[in-house]
Design an enzyme around this catalytic site. Structure first.
Site, PDB file in Angstrom:
ATOM      1  N   ASP A   8       0.787  -1.249   0.000  1.00 14.12           N
ATOM      2  CA  ASP A   8       0.000   0.000   0.000  1.00 14.12           C
ATOM      3  C   ASP A   8       0.818   1.297   0.000  1.00 14.12           C
ATOM      4  O   ASP A   8       0.507   2.227   0.769  1.00 14.12           O
ATOM      5  CB  ASP A   8      -0.973   0.016   1.195  1.00 14.12           C
ATOM      6  CG  ASP A   8      -1.997  -1.118   1.155  1.00 14.12           C
ATOM      7  OD1 ASP A   8      -1.976  -1.925   0.215  1.00 14.12           O
ATOM      8  OD2 ASP A   8      -2.830  -1.187   2.083  1.00 14.12           O
ATOM      9  N   ASP A  46      -4.619  -0.807  -1.877  1.00 14.36           N
ATOM     10  CA  ASP A  46      -5.902  -0.661  -1.191  1.00 14.36           C
ATOM     11  C   ASP A  46      -6.847   0.000  -2.201  1.00 14.36           C
ATOM     12  O   ASP A  46      -6.490   1.027  -2.804  1.00 14.36           O
ATOM     13  CB  ASP A  46      -5.667   0.238   0.034  1.00 14.36           C
ATOM     14  CG  ASP A  46      -6.560  -0.046   1.209  1.00 14.36           C
ATOM     15  OD1 ASP A  46      -6.859  -1.226   1.479  1.00 14.36           O
ATOM     16  OD2 ASP A  46      -6.965   0.924   1.889  1.00 14.36           O
ATOM     17  N   HIS A  48     -10.824   0.790  -2.583  1.00 13.36           N
ATOM     18  CA  HIS A  48     -12.185   0.760  -2.045  1.00 13.36           C
ATOM     19  C   HIS A  48     -13.191   1.432  -2.971  1.00 13.36           C
ATOM     20  O   HIS A  48     -12.895   2.499  -3.527  1.00 13.36           O
ATOM     21  CB  HIS A  48     -12.231   1.512  -0.701  1.00 13.36           C
ATOM     22  CG  HIS A  48     -11.346   0.939   0.353  1.00 13.36           C
ATOM     23  ND1 HIS A  48     -11.366  -0.374   0.732  1.00 13.36           N
ATOM     24  CD2 HIS A  48     -10.405   1.536   1.148  1.00 13.36           C
ATOM     25  CE1 HIS A  48     -10.487  -0.569   1.709  1.00 13.36           C
ATOM     26  NE2 HIS A  48      -9.878   0.563   1.969  1.00 13.36           N
ATOM     27  N   HIS A  52     -17.502   2.820   0.936  1.00 13.69           N
ATOM     28  CA  HIS A  52     -17.045   1.554   1.539  1.00 13.69           C
ATOM     29  C   HIS A  52     -17.404   1.500   3.031  1.00 13.69           C
ATOM     30  O   HIS A  52     -17.383   2.529   3.718  1.00 13.69           O
ATOM     31  CB  HIS A  52     -15.528   1.424   1.362  1.00 13.69           C
ATOM     32  CG  HIS A  52     -15.004   0.072   1.720  1.00 13.69           C
ATOM     33  ND1 HIS A  52     -14.296  -0.172   2.871  1.00 13.69           N
ATOM     34  CD2 HIS A  52     -15.126  -1.112   1.082  1.00 13.69           C
ATOM     35  CE1 HIS A  52     -13.984  -1.464   2.922  1.00 13.69           C
ATOM     36  NE2 HIS A  52     -14.475  -2.056   1.851  1.00 13.69           N
ATOM     37  N   HIS A  81     -10.617   6.892   1.967  1.00 15.56           N
ATOM     38  CA  HIS A  81      -9.252   6.792   1.438  1.00 15.56           C
ATOM     39  C   HIS A  81      -9.204   5.740   0.340  1.00 15.56           C
ATOM     40  O   HIS A  81     -10.037   4.826   0.301  1.00 15.56           O
ATOM     41  CB  HIS A  81      -8.263   6.404   2.560  1.00 15.56           C
ATOM     42  CG  HIS A  81      -8.521   5.027   3.102  1.00 15.56           C
ATOM     43  ND1 HIS A  81      -9.492   4.762   4.029  1.00 15.56           N
ATOM     44  CD2 HIS A  81      -7.957   3.826   2.808  1.00 15.56           C
ATOM     45  CE1 HIS A  81      -9.512   3.477   4.292  1.00 15.56           C
ATOM     46  NE2 HIS A  81      -8.596   2.864   3.560  1.00 15.56           N
ATOM     47  N   LYS A 106      -7.093  -4.978  -3.085  1.00 16.06           N
ATOM     48  CA  LYS A 106      -7.840  -5.531  -1.941  1.00 16.06           C
ATOM     49  C   LYS A 106      -8.751  -4.458  -1.383  1.00 16.06           C
ATOM     50  O   LYS A 106      -8.497  -3.261  -1.583  1.00 16.06           O
ATOM     51  CB  LYS A 106      -6.866  -6.029  -0.872  1.00 16.06           C
ATOM     52  CG  LYS A 106      -5.986  -4.920  -0.326  1.00 16.06           C
ATOM     53  CD  LYS A 106      -4.939  -5.452   0.609  1.00 16.06           C
ATOM     54  CE  LYS A 106      -4.069  -4.344   1.136  1.00 16.06           C
ATOM     55  NZ  LYS A 106      -4.768  -3.331   1.931  1.00 16.06           N
ATOM     56  N   CYS A 151      -1.962  -2.908   7.646  1.00 18.08           N
ATOM     57  CA  CYS A 151      -1.880  -3.810   6.494  1.00 18.08           C
ATOM     58  C   CYS A 151      -0.601  -4.642   6.473  1.00 18.08           C
ATOM     59  O   CYS A 151      -0.630  -5.808   6.085  1.00 18.08           O
ATOM     60  CB  CYS A 151      -2.096  -3.032   5.202  1.00 18.08           C
ATOM     61  SG  CYS A 151      -3.820  -2.483   5.073  1.00 18.08           S
TER      62      CYS A 151
HETATM   63  C1  VGL Z   1      -4.612   0.534   5.759  1.00 16.64           C
HETATM   64  C2  VGL Z   1      -6.204   1.354   7.160  1.00 16.64           C
HETATM   65  C3  VGL Z   1      -7.167   1.257   6.177  1.00 16.64           C
HETATM   66  C4  VGL Z   1      -3.176   0.161   5.561  1.00 16.64           C
HETATM   67  C5  VGL Z   1      -5.550   0.402   4.754  1.00 16.64           C
HETATM   68  O1  VGL Z   1      -2.713   0.117   4.405  1.00 16.64           O
HETATM   69  O2  VGL Z   1      -2.500  -0.093   6.580  1.00 16.64           O
HETATM   70  N1  VGL Z   1      -4.952   0.998   6.955  1.00 16.64           N
HETATM   71  N2  VGL Z   1      -6.831   0.764   4.979  1.00 16.64           N
HETATM   72 ZN    ZN Z   2      -8.275   0.834   3.438  1.00 15.75          ZN
END
Ligand code: VGL
Ligand code: ZN
Length: 197
Positions: A8, A46, A48, A52, A81, A106, A151
């Site tokens: 990410d 990430d 979404h 979401h 986000h 994801k 993550c």
């Molecule tokens: C993440 C919170 C929400 C991450 C992703 O990449 O750690 N944290 N979505």
């Molecule tokens: Zn996320």
């Protein structure tokens, strides 16, 4: 065979982004430099849909960073986000995306969050990454990226549970650190046999 799993490294997790991780961009040059050391390089993204279920804005009266109970367990609510196709969801422009063999997205199912690169937060819905790695003969994983305590940690814990040999390179990760979440994640990884380098 060994793989570098880059979690990410997206604009929304870097300074100026919607869910900025402090110094999130400080790890990028180091990650790029590590890529040539591995048989395979995998990036996660990430990704979404609008509205979401992990977004506080989808739950009237809730604010970002509050908790909610989802059918699959407790879930932190986040600022909006990494919305699909938005600038915030793009990889940071400094990341060497061209070096990736595989990009795995994801968090695209509206009703379930997905921190881990292997399973969604219900711990059962697979992303397909395990099959990809096994069919390529990969047994050893090095994880870097954002965020250490969400993550990256969830991915490392799942990978250890699946029987991969896992190292998290902490200097190439940065954390969100909500209410001690970084210390908790490090304890859990250590107990699970993840090597913390
Ligand atoms: C993440 C919170 C929400 C991450 C992703 O990449 O750690 N944290 N979505
Ligand atoms: Zn996320």
């Amino acid at each position: 065979m060994d793989a570098l799993i880059v979690i990410d490294v997206q604009n929304d997790f870097c300074p100026g982004g919607a869910l900025a991780v402090p110094e999130g961009d400080a790890i990028i040059a180091g990650i790029n430099a590590r890529m040539a050391d591995f048989d395979a390089v995998v990036l996660t993204q990430d990704w979404h849909p609008l509205g979401h279920s992990s977004f506080a804005s989808s739950h009237p009266g809730k604010a970002p960073f509050e908790m909610i109970d989802m059918p699959y367990g407790p879930q932190v609510l986040w600022p909006d986000h990494c919305v699909q196709s938005s600038g915030g969801a793009r990889f940071h422009t400094d990341l060497n995306v061209d070096a990736a063999d595989m990009i795995i997205r994801k968090g695209f199912r509206p009703q379930i969050d997905s921190y881990s690169a292997f399973f969604e937060n219900d711990q059962t819905t697979p992303t397909g990454l395990e099959g990809y790695l096994r069919t390529r003969g990969v047994q050893t994983l090095t994880m870097v990226g954002l965020a250490t305590d969400f993550c990256v940690a969830y991915s490392a814990l799942d990978a250890a549970r699946l029987g991969f040999d896992v190292t998290v390179e902490q200097d190439l990760c940065r954390a969100i650190d909500l209410d001690g979440s970084l210390a908790g994640a490090i304890d859990q990884m250590r107990v699970a046999g993840v090597c913390l380098a």
